[in-house]
Design an enzyme around this catalytic site. Structure first.
Site, PDB file in Angstrom:
ATOM      1  N   CYS A  14       0.862  -1.176   0.000  1.00 14.13           N
ATOM      2  CA  CYS A  14       0.000   0.000   0.000  1.00 14.13           C
ATOM      3  C   CYS A  14       0.903   1.231   0.000  1.00 14.13           C
ATOM      4  CB  CYS A  14      -0.905  -0.001   1.233  1.00 14.13           C
ATOM      5  SG  CYS A  14       0.013   0.096   2.802  1.00 14.13           S
ATOM      6  N   GLU A 140       0.984  -0.141  16.126  1.00 17.19           N
ATOM      7  CA  GLU A 140       0.116   1.002  15.825  1.00 17.19           C
ATOM      8  C   GLU A 140      -0.753   1.354  17.028  1.00 17.19           C
ATOM      9  OE1 GLU A 140      -3.685   2.177  12.981  1.00 17.19           O
ATOM     10  OE2 GLU A 140      -2.241   0.704  12.229  1.00 17.19           O
ATOM     11  N   THR A 178      -6.122   1.445  11.959  1.00 18.85           N
ATOM     12  CA  THR A 178      -6.379   1.661  10.528  1.00 18.85           C
ATOM     13  C   THR A 178      -6.455   0.367   9.737  1.00 18.85           C
ATOM     14  OG1 THR A 178      -4.014   1.885   9.991  1.00 18.85           O
ATOM     15  CG2 THR A 178      -5.215   3.894  10.573  1.00 18.85           C
ATOM     16  N   CYS A 208      -8.548   2.409   6.497  1.00 15.10           N
ATOM     17  CA  CYS A 208      -7.464   2.318   5.528  1.00 15.10           C
ATOM     18  C   CYS A 208      -8.004   1.795   4.195  1.00 15.10           C
ATOM     19  CB  CYS A 208      -6.384   1.390   6.060  1.00 15.10           C
ATOM     20  SG  CYS A 208      -5.064   1.051   4.888  1.00 15.10           S
ATOM     21  N   SER A 237      -1.082  -7.672  10.957  1.00 12.13           N
ATOM     22  CA  SER A 237      -2.514  -7.693  11.264  1.00 12.13           C
ATOM     23  C   SER A 237      -3.362  -7.835  10.008  1.00 12.13           C
ATOM     24  CB  SER A 237      -2.892  -6.408  12.015  1.00 12.13           C
ATOM     25  OG  SER A 237      -4.281  -6.314  12.200  1.00 12.13           O
ATOM     26  N   ASN A 238      -3.018  -7.070   8.970  1.00 10.67           N
ATOM     27  CA  ASN A 238      -3.855  -7.114   7.767  1.00 10.67           C
ATOM     28  C   ASN A 238      -3.708  -8.429   7.014  1.00 10.67           C
ATOM     29  OD1 ASN A 238      -2.151  -6.551   5.053  1.00 10.67           O
ATOM     30  ND2 ASN A 238      -1.190  -5.457   6.738  1.00 10.67           N
ATOM     31  N   SER A 283       2.147  -5.283   3.230  1.00 13.04           N
ATOM     32  CA  SER A 283       3.585  -5.076   3.377  1.00 13.04           C
ATOM     33  C   SER A 283       4.406  -6.153   2.665  1.00 13.04           C
ATOM     34  CB  SER A 283       3.957  -5.040   4.872  1.00 13.04           C
ATOM     35  OG  SER A 283       3.473  -6.187   5.542  1.00 13.04           O
TER      36      SER A 283
END
Length: 330
Positions: A14, A140, A178, A208, A237-238, A283
């Site tokens: 991203c 975060e 986010t 996000c 996390s994502n 990432s």
């Protein structure tokens, strides 16, 4: 039917991740070769992004990753060696420590994360208590809560709502990590609204875009596949959530797995599987996706197609401190 691969789109980097990685790479490329002995050309607090391959690659190029600022040698400040804050952001206490030590900071905090930090400060300065939905211990969340620990109340799920106590009509606002999506927080938000009907909802802009887009793509991917593979590290996390979204969408029709790279594939995952879907966390470099495609091709998945998805054109400028760094190194 021929065995095939479907690639999710969008997937991978991203804008916030790309900005953070470019920040470290820019310093490495501009650093002179006369770095004092025993010092690295750049220090990075925590993982710049949550992907071990990215971190290992930058370390191989010379970046030194530290857990805390106390791990940065005092000589780094004297030699004007940059210290980079990761994309996940830091608390004011960490920033204060950097200032007191005279460290040259390049702040690579994702602008979307920085926006939530500013919202916490604004709400608290206006007399609000803030409920923050996030993953306890995630970098975060630690940074955001650190803006006002006595006024920011972190919860992870609707099961935590009963532990909260606020006077009716008191100033109360909701913010979220986010990397969490609307779907992921829906139950928790509903429970909060039932318990505290006056709570102010987070701005939609805080969600996000990359998280939403990638989860939407994975849902569609799962409808067309028997098996979905998500590339991403366990502390991302994502990435973990993408695997969960795929499993939810597949139901009893198929299976979903998360891997760091193609070396973790298991042959038994593909028994009776005709179509494999692939996506990756925000990432994850695309070269890991291509390596996975090649590994699957060796297993007979010869056809590769890409799922049409949202076109992303988000771009964040590099941290302003890099301009000063380039001038100093010119």
């Amino acid at each position: 039917m021929a065995q095939r691969i479907i690639l999710a789109d969008p997937r991978g980097f991203c804008a916030g991740v790309d900005r953070a990685i470019q920040s470290v790479q820019t310093i490495l490329q501009a650093s002179s070769r006369d770095i004092p002995e025993g010092l690295a050309p750049v220090y990075v607090r925590r993982q710049i992004v949550h992907n071990k391959h990215v971190v290992d690659d930058l370390h191989a190029q010379g970046a030194e990753f530290v857990q805390e600022l106390s791990d940065v040698p005092d000589a780094a400040a004297e030699a004007h060696i940059p210290v980079v804050f990761s994309a996940h952001g830091v608390s004011p206490a960490v920033q204060k420590e950097a200032d007191e030590r005279g460290l040259w900071i390049v702040d690579a905090t994702c602008p979307l994360v920085a926006k939530v930090h500013r919202e916490v400060v604004r709400f608290v300065n206006n007399g609000y208590e803030v409920v923050y939905i996030g993953h306890r211990g995630h970098d975060e969340a630690v940074g955001v809560v650190g803006e006002a620990p006595e006024h920011v109340h972190l919860i992870e799920s609707e099961a935590d709502v009963p532990s909260l106590h606020f006077e009716e009509g008191s100033k109360l606002a909701l913010l979220t990590q986010t990397t969490l999506s609307v779907d992921e927080t829906a139950g928790t938000i509903q429970a909060l609204q039932q318990a505290f009907p006056w709570i102010e909802m987070p701005p939609k802009a805080d969600i996000c875009y990359a998280t939403s887009n990638r989860q939407g793509a994975v849902k569609e991917l799962a409808r067309q596949c028997d098996c979905v593979i998500i590339i991403g590290s366990a502390n991302s996390s994502n990435s973990v959530r993408l695997m969960e979204v795929a499993r939810e969408a597949l139901g009893d029709r198929g299976r979903a797995y998360r891997i760091d790279d193609a070396g973790e594939l298991q042959d038994e995952w593909f028994e009776g599987v005709e179509t494999v879907g692939i996506s990756s966390g925000a990432s994850v470099p695309d070269e890991l996706v291509q390596q996975l495609v090649e590994a699957l091709r060796s297993r007979g998945y010869g056809d590769v197609e890409t799922l049409d998805g949202v076109r992303e054109n988000m771009h964040f400028v590099l941290p302003p401190q890099l301009k000063e760094f380039r001038k100093a190194r010119a």
